[in-house]
Write an enzyme that holds these catalytic residues in place. Structure first.
Site, short mmCIF file in Angstrom:
data_model
loop_
_atom_site.label_atom_id
_atom_site.label_comp_id
_atom_site.label_asym_id
_atom_site.label_seq_id
_atom_site.Cartn_x
_atom_site.Cartn_y
_atom_site.Cartn_z
N LYS A 17 17.49 27.06 13.04
CA LYS A 17 18.52 26.04 13.31
C LYS A 17 19.75 26.70 13.92
O LYS A 17 20.28 26.23 14.94
CB LYS A 17 18.92 25.37 12.00
CG LYS A 17 20.19 24.53 12.07
CD LYS A 17 20.55 23.87 10.78
CE LYS A 17 21.32 24.75 9.84
NZ LYS A 17 22.79 24.85 10.14
N ASN A 18 20.19 27.82 13.33
CA ASN A 18 21.46 28.43 13.75
C ASN A 18 21.35 29.22 15.04
O ASN A 18 22.34 29.80 15.50
CB ASN A 18 22.02 29.29 12.61
CG ASN A 18 22.43 28.42 11.44
OD1 ASN A 18 22.52 27.19 11.57
ND2 ASN A 18 22.66 29.03 10.29
N ARG A 39 29.83 19.75 12.09
CA ARG A 39 31.05 20.51 12.35
C ARG A 39 30.78 21.71 13.24
O ARG A 39 31.65 22.19 13.94
CB ARG A 39 31.74 20.93 11.07
CG ARG A 39 30.93 21.90 10.24
CD ARG A 39 31.79 22.54 9.23
NE ARG A 39 32.97 23.10 9.84
CZ ARG A 39 33.00 24.22 10.55
NH1 ARG A 39 31.87 24.86 10.80
NH2 ARG A 39 34.12 24.67 11.06
N CYS A 88 34.09 21.19 5.34
CA CYS A 88 32.80 20.66 4.90
C CYS A 88 32.66 21.04 3.43
O CYS A 88 33.61 21.46 2.79
CB CYS A 88 31.67 21.26 5.73
SG CYS A 88 31.35 22.97 5.31
N ARG A 121 36.77 25.67 6.42
CA ARG A 121 36.09 26.07 7.66
C ARG A 121 37.08 26.16 8.84
O ARG A 121 37.02 25.40 9.80
CB ARG A 121 34.95 25.10 8.00
CG ARG A 121 33.94 24.92 6.93
CD ARG A 121 33.13 26.15 6.56
NE ARG A 121 32.26 26.64 7.59
CZ ARG A 121 31.01 26.21 7.76
NH1 ARG A 121 30.55 25.26 6.99
NH2 ARG A 121 30.25 26.71 8.70
N ASP A 166 23.89 32.32 3.15
CA ASP A 166 23.01 31.14 3.13
C ASP A 166 21.88 31.29 2.12
O ASP A 166 21.19 30.32 1.81
CB ASP A 166 22.41 30.87 4.51
CG ASP A 166 23.48 30.47 5.50
OD1 ASP A 166 23.20 30.45 6.71
OD2 ASP A 166 24.61 30.20 5.07
N ARG A 189 19.28 18.34 7.37
CA ARG A 189 20.02 19.05 8.43
C ARG A 189 19.33 20.37 8.77
O ARG A 189 19.41 20.85 9.91
CB ARG A 189 21.45 19.36 7.98
CG ARG A 189 22.42 18.20 7.97
CD ARG A 189 23.83 18.69 7.74
NE ARG A 189 24.11 19.85 8.55
CZ ARG A 189 24.70 20.97 8.08
NH1 ARG A 189 25.09 21.03 6.83
NH2 ARG A 189 24.92 21.99 8.88
C1 EPZ Z 1 27.50 30.17 10.64
O1 EPZ Z 1 28.63 29.40 10.28
C2 EPZ Z 1 26.29 29.39 10.14
N1 EPZ Z 1 26.26 28.09 10.81
C3 EPZ Z 1 26.38 29.21 8.63
O2 EPZ Z 1 25.18 28.56 8.23
C4 EPZ Z 1 26.45 30.58 7.97
O3 EPZ Z 1 26.61 30.39 6.58
C5 EPZ Z 1 27.63 31.36 8.55
O4 EPZ Z 1 27.52 31.44 9.98
C6 EPZ Z 1 27.71 32.77 7.99
O5 EPZ Z 1 26.54 33.45 8.27
C7 EPZ Z 1 25.75 28.00 12.05
O6 EPZ Z 1 25.37 28.98 12.66
C8 EPZ Z 1 25.67 26.61 12.64
P1 EPZ Z 1 31.57 32.13 10.34
P2 EPZ Z 1 30.08 29.77 10.92
O7 EPZ Z 1 32.39 31.72 11.50
O8 EPZ Z 1 29.90 30.18 12.34
C9 EPZ Z 1 35.83 32.19 8.26
C10 EPZ Z 1 23.85 26.99 7.21
O9 EPZ Z 1 23.61 26.93 6.01
N2 EPZ Z 1 36.35 31.84 9.59
O10 EPZ Z 1 30.87 33.45 10.37
O11 EPZ Z 1 31.01 28.67 10.61
C11 EPZ Z 1 35.10 31.00 7.63
O12 EPZ Z 1 36.03 30.16 6.99
C12 EPZ Z 1 25.26 27.24 7.67
O13 EPZ Z 1 22.98 26.93 8.11
C13 EPZ Z 1 37.73 31.86 9.80
O14 EPZ Z 1 38.52 32.15 8.90
O15 EPZ Z 1 30.44 31.04 10.04
C14 EPZ Z 1 34.17 31.64 6.66
O16 EPZ Z 1 34.88 31.94 5.47
C15 EPZ Z 1 26.26 27.10 6.56
N3 EPZ Z 1 38.20 31.51 11.03
C16 EPZ Z 1 33.80 32.95 7.35
O17 EPZ Z 1 34.80 33.17 8.36
C17 EPZ Z 1 37.37 31.16 12.05
O18 EPZ Z 1 37.86 30.87 13.16
C18 EPZ Z 1 32.43 32.92 8.01
O19 EPZ Z 1 32.48 31.98 9.04
C19 EPZ Z 1 35.98 31.15 11.81
C20 EPZ Z 1 35.49 31.50 10.58
#
Ligand code: EPZ
Length: 421
Positions: free
Chosen positions: A22-23, A92, A116, A121, A306, A398
């Site tokens: 998915k990701n 999102r 979310c 996020r 995850d 999802r």
């Molecule tokens: C991706 O989310 C995945 N989603 C998530 O999978 C996964 O848990 C996550 O990466 C971590 O591996 C998709 O790929 C669609 P991040 P993403 O940006 O990109 C903080 C699932 O279950 N952050 O690496 O949103 C954020 O708050 C989903 O399939 C900032 O502070 O993850 C979080 O604490 C859930 N500022 C951390 O970084 C930003 O601008 C990780 O976020 C962006 C992120």
């Protein structure tokens, strides 16, 4: 409202097959709007998040055809540059379209993705990086109004955190920027490598994807290509956990073992045996799992956040006490309360959760709180005496295709009833 009904305490045996990631599919669908012509994506999973991405592409004027796990995206009719609020709220992670739309059309309007179930996020890293590339972004009344005058300009972008989404947005925006972009402290997840592979197949010049430093030499245009999405490593870990939590033995097919090896040590510490050959795993579990001393979630190649809920479901019935430290998301223990309804003994203190294993759980009605937390509730139901019912299945839909069918095919007693209320 649909419900899953599970009769627990049946060992899983037999085989399941995983689908495309998915990701990986989501950012690649966004990338497809940048590639001129008809791109073919193979091994795309049948998920509501993929449906949402297809709806966005069609809203923007792309023609999209789906034949099973094959998706054709024709960007010839691309005319829009806005994502309506309802589509943003549906998923999102649509924020990953921002870089692609703005780089391709010169403008983008979308609403703030909002929080979310996992917490607020934020997208500050996305916006800071895109502004460094020259994108003008105004944030007003919950909307992001973005404009690119001329072409984006490549530059060096150090990320304070290896954000997956921010890394993806930079790859998409920088692919056709003028000059070279270097990402420092980039996310190293396999899905990043897969997105870069798609972009390079469409003519981009990206080096180092999957490592901490990624170099993108901007090109003038991208052309349609054919790409097969990598297997879903989190779905793989989910079926591994299903075998583990039922004391079963399961063959998991169509996997990429190297992408899921980061969870093998925890499974082995809990007493599971994992045999690997080519693109299959055989997971054999003991009658009762041992506790896992500690699970600390980290960016790839650390233990994936995850999989935290999945391992917690296993720890609920393990012999001993397991400790979880969730370092990635602020609020990723919502599933603990629902697990406790099944008799689990869990204490949550901020980012730490302590799980004292019990011999067996007791079936009860539970409600999914988020995607992976929902999967964990199904796993716990498989290990619970009596009947467990699971609601709010839209969370599970999802990220899992034919979840209950696969589990039933391996010996679980599970069925979905599409209720009227
Ligand atoms: C991706 O989310 C995945 N989603 C998530 O999978 C996964 O848990 C996550 O990466 C971590 O591996 C998709 O790929 C669609 P991040 P993403 O940006 O990109 C903080 C699932 O279950 N952050 O690496 O949103 C954020 O708050 C989903 O399939 C900032 O502070 O993850 C979080 O604490 C859930 N500022 C951390 O970084 C930003 O601008 C990780 O976020 C962006 C992120």
């Amino acid at each position: 409202m649909s419900k899953l009904f599970i009769e627990g305490c049946h060992r899983l045996n037999g085989a399941v097959a995983v689908h495309g990631a998915k990701n990986s599919a989501l950012p690649i669908l966004a990338a497809a709007l940048m590639a001129d012509g008809v791109s073919e994506l193979q091994n795309c999973p049948g998920l509501s998040d993929v449906d949402a991405s297809v709806a966005i592409l069609r809203h923007l004027g792309c023609r999209v055809e789906r034949e099973g796990h094959r998706i054709l995206v024709d960007n010839t009719g691309l005319s829009g540059s806005d994502i309506p609020d309802d589509l943003m709220r549906e998923m999102r992670s649509s924020i990953v379209f921002l870089g692609a739309i703005a780089a391709k059309t010169g403008a983008a309007v979308l609403s703030f993705p909002g929080g979310c179930e996992l917490g607020p996020r934020p997208i500050d890293l996305h916006l800071a990086a895109l502004r460094q590339l020259g994108m003008a972004i105004e944030e007003e009344r919950g909307q992001l109004r973005c404009r690119v005058r001329g072409r984006l300009k490549g530059c060096k972008i150090p990320l304070s955190f290896p954000s997956v989404g921010a890394t993806e947005n930079i790859l998409l925006a920088a692919a056709t920027a003028e000059g070279t972009t270097t990402i420092l402290n980039a996310a190293r997840e396999p899905e990043i490598e897969d997105l870069a592979a798609f972009l390079n197949s469409s003519g981009a010049r990206i080096r180092g994807a999957g490592e901490g430093t990624v170099v993108i030499e901007g090109v003038d245009r991208l052309s349609a290509c054919c790409h097969r999405v990598i297997p879903d490593r989190i779905e793989t870990a989910t079926y591994m956990a299903a075998a583990a939590v039922t004391g079963g033995s399961l063959v998991i097919k169509d996997v990429e073992p190297a992408h899921v090896a980061t969870v093998f040590p925890a499974f082995e510490e809990m007493g599971c045996q994992i045999d690997v050959w080519k693109n299959e795993l055989l997971v054999s579990a003991p009658a009762r799992l041992r506790r896992v001393r500690s699970v600390r979630t980290m960016p790839y190649p650390g233990f994936p956040t995850d999989c935290q809920a999945l391992l917690m479901a296993m720890a609920c019935v393990a012999d001993g006490t397991s400790v979880f430290i969730e370092n990635i998301f602020e609020s990723r223990y919502k599933h603990a309360g629902e697990l406790m309804r099944l008799g689990a003994k869990i204490k949550v203190e901020g980012r730490v959760a302590v799980v004292e294993g019990v011999p067996v759980l007791s079936g009860a009605p539970v409600e999914c709180t988020d995607l992976r937390g929902g999967a964990a509730l199904v796993l716990a139901g498989l290990a619970a005496e009596g009947e467990t019912s699971v609601t709010a299945l839209h969370h599970i839909d999802r990220g899992y295709e034919a979840f209950e069918e696969a589990l039933a095919g391996a010996g679980a007693v599970i069925r979905r009833e599409d209720g009227t209320v």
